[in-house]
Scaffold this motif. Structure first.
Motif, PDB file in Angstrom:
ATOM      1  N   SER A   1      24.941   7.577  70.370  1.00 42.27           N
ATOM      2  CA  SER A   1      23.815   8.398  69.946  1.00 42.27           C
ATOM      3  C   SER A   1      22.859   7.599  69.058  1.00 42.27           C
ATOM      4  O   SER A   1      21.633   7.710  69.185  1.00 42.27           O
ATOM      5  N   THR A   2      23.420   6.773  68.173  1.00 45.33           N
ATOM      6  CA  THR A   2      22.591   5.978  67.272  1.00 45.33           C
ATOM      7  C   THR A   2      21.812   4.912  68.023  1.00 45.33           C
ATOM      8  O   THR A   2      20.664   4.603  67.676  1.00 45.33           O
TER       9      THR A   2
ATOM     10  N   TYR B   1      21.374  17.613  61.494  1.00 49.60           N
ATOM     11  CA  TYR B   1      21.322  17.156  62.884  1.00 49.60           C
ATOM     12  C   TYR B   1      20.253  17.890  63.685  1.00 49.60           C
ATOM     13  O   TYR B   1      19.761  17.368  64.698  1.00 49.60           O
TER      14      TYR B   1
ATOM     15  N   TYR C   1      21.945  11.695  60.712  1.00 49.67           N
ATOM     16  CA  TYR C   1      22.205  12.262  62.038  1.00 49.67           C
ATOM     17  C   TYR C   1      23.655  12.053  62.477  1.00 49.67           C
ATOM     18  O   TYR C   1      24.223  12.878  63.189  1.00 49.67           O
ATOM     19  N   SER C   2      24.257  10.953  62.058  1.00 51.43           N
ATOM     20  CA  SER C   2      25.630  10.644  62.495  1.00 51.43           C
ATOM     21  C   SER C   2      26.687  11.493  61.783  1.00 51.43           C
ATOM     22  O   SER C   2      27.817  11.605  62.263  1.00 51.43           O
TER      23      SER C   2
END
Length: 245
Positions: free
Chosen positions: A158-159, A72, A101-102
């Motif tokens: 966030s995505t 991240y 990232y998730s």
């Protein structure tokens, strides 16, 4: 003298831009939604077994949580550059980066939700003959849903934002429009694409919130408190009664 077009004057708000570029906006929005949905679903599918592995003990939790946290912290440009030899300039490159990232958000929330399940509930289920698999799917996971859904909402929003970075390889949905408009400072296109990104994030969050409420009805107040009757001239209101059964 005829009024000049808002495209000619390069206004921030321009209805003519919306009319003339409606198909381009629709295509970019669909691509943005598609990349976001696929990335979040794959991220959830990867995060769940990782969370189950992490809960087996500290020797598993440390490397899983450490690795997802490090991923991240990698800047998006560096992440896509590292993945470029594997996937080339494709949508798979963007999706893989977004999945990585998730994981930090999803793994931690799934793990937190499972760890928060009351020990009494698990002991009662074991006393009724539930095995490990049935205990997980029928007791622990349903009780962990509020935390899981909270993580899913954060990861989705966030995505939606990070998908715009995919414009670096031409697969950024609305981010493509923003990148194309910046060199010439095309105000209407920059503002419209940015607003659509915000709208997508808000709509996605509201939809997931509705799904969370649908899947976790026990988190809402199940009963309603009866209102006390209004006072009248006949005297004080009678005490409320509770119906048995």
């Amino acid at each position: 003298m005829a009024e000049q077009s808002c495209l000619v004057t390069n206004d921030w708000i321009c209805g003519e831009y919306l009319r003339s570029r409606s198909q381009e906006l629709a295509d970019a929005t669909v691509q943005h939604i598609g990349i976001t949905v696929v990335s979040v679903l794959i991220g959830l599918a990867v995060a769940f077994p990782l969370a189950l592995l992490a809960r087996r003990g500290p020797r598993f939790a440390a490397p899983v949580l450490g690795l997802t946290t490090v991923l991240y912290t990698v800047p998006s440009l560096a992440m896509f550059s590292l993945l470029l030899p594997l996937f080339g300039l494709s949508a798979a490159l963007v999706v893989t980066g977004l999945v990585l990232y998730s994981l930090t958000i999803l793994v931690r929330n799934i793990l937190a939700g499972l760890d928060a399940v009351p020990q009494e509930a698990k002991e009662a289920a074991r006393g009724m003959g539930y095995g490990p698999s049935r205990l997980l799917w029928e007791v622990e996971l349903p009780l962990a849903l509020p935390a899981v859904m909270a993580g899913l909402r954060i990861a989705t929003v966030s995505t939606v934002a990070l998908t715009t970075v995919g414009s670096l390889v031409g697969k950024g949905g609305l981010g493509n429009l923003i990148e194309d408009a910046l060199p010439s400072f095309f105000k209407a296109q920059v503002l419209t694409a940015a607003v659509l990104c915000v709208v997508l994030a808000v709509v996605a969050d509201l939809l997931l919130l509705g799904l969370q409420r649908l899947l976790t009805p026990w988190t809402r107040i199940s009963g309603t408190v009866e209102a006390a009757p209004a006072k009248t001239d006949a005297g004080p209101p009678a005490p409320a009664t509770v119906k048995a059964g």
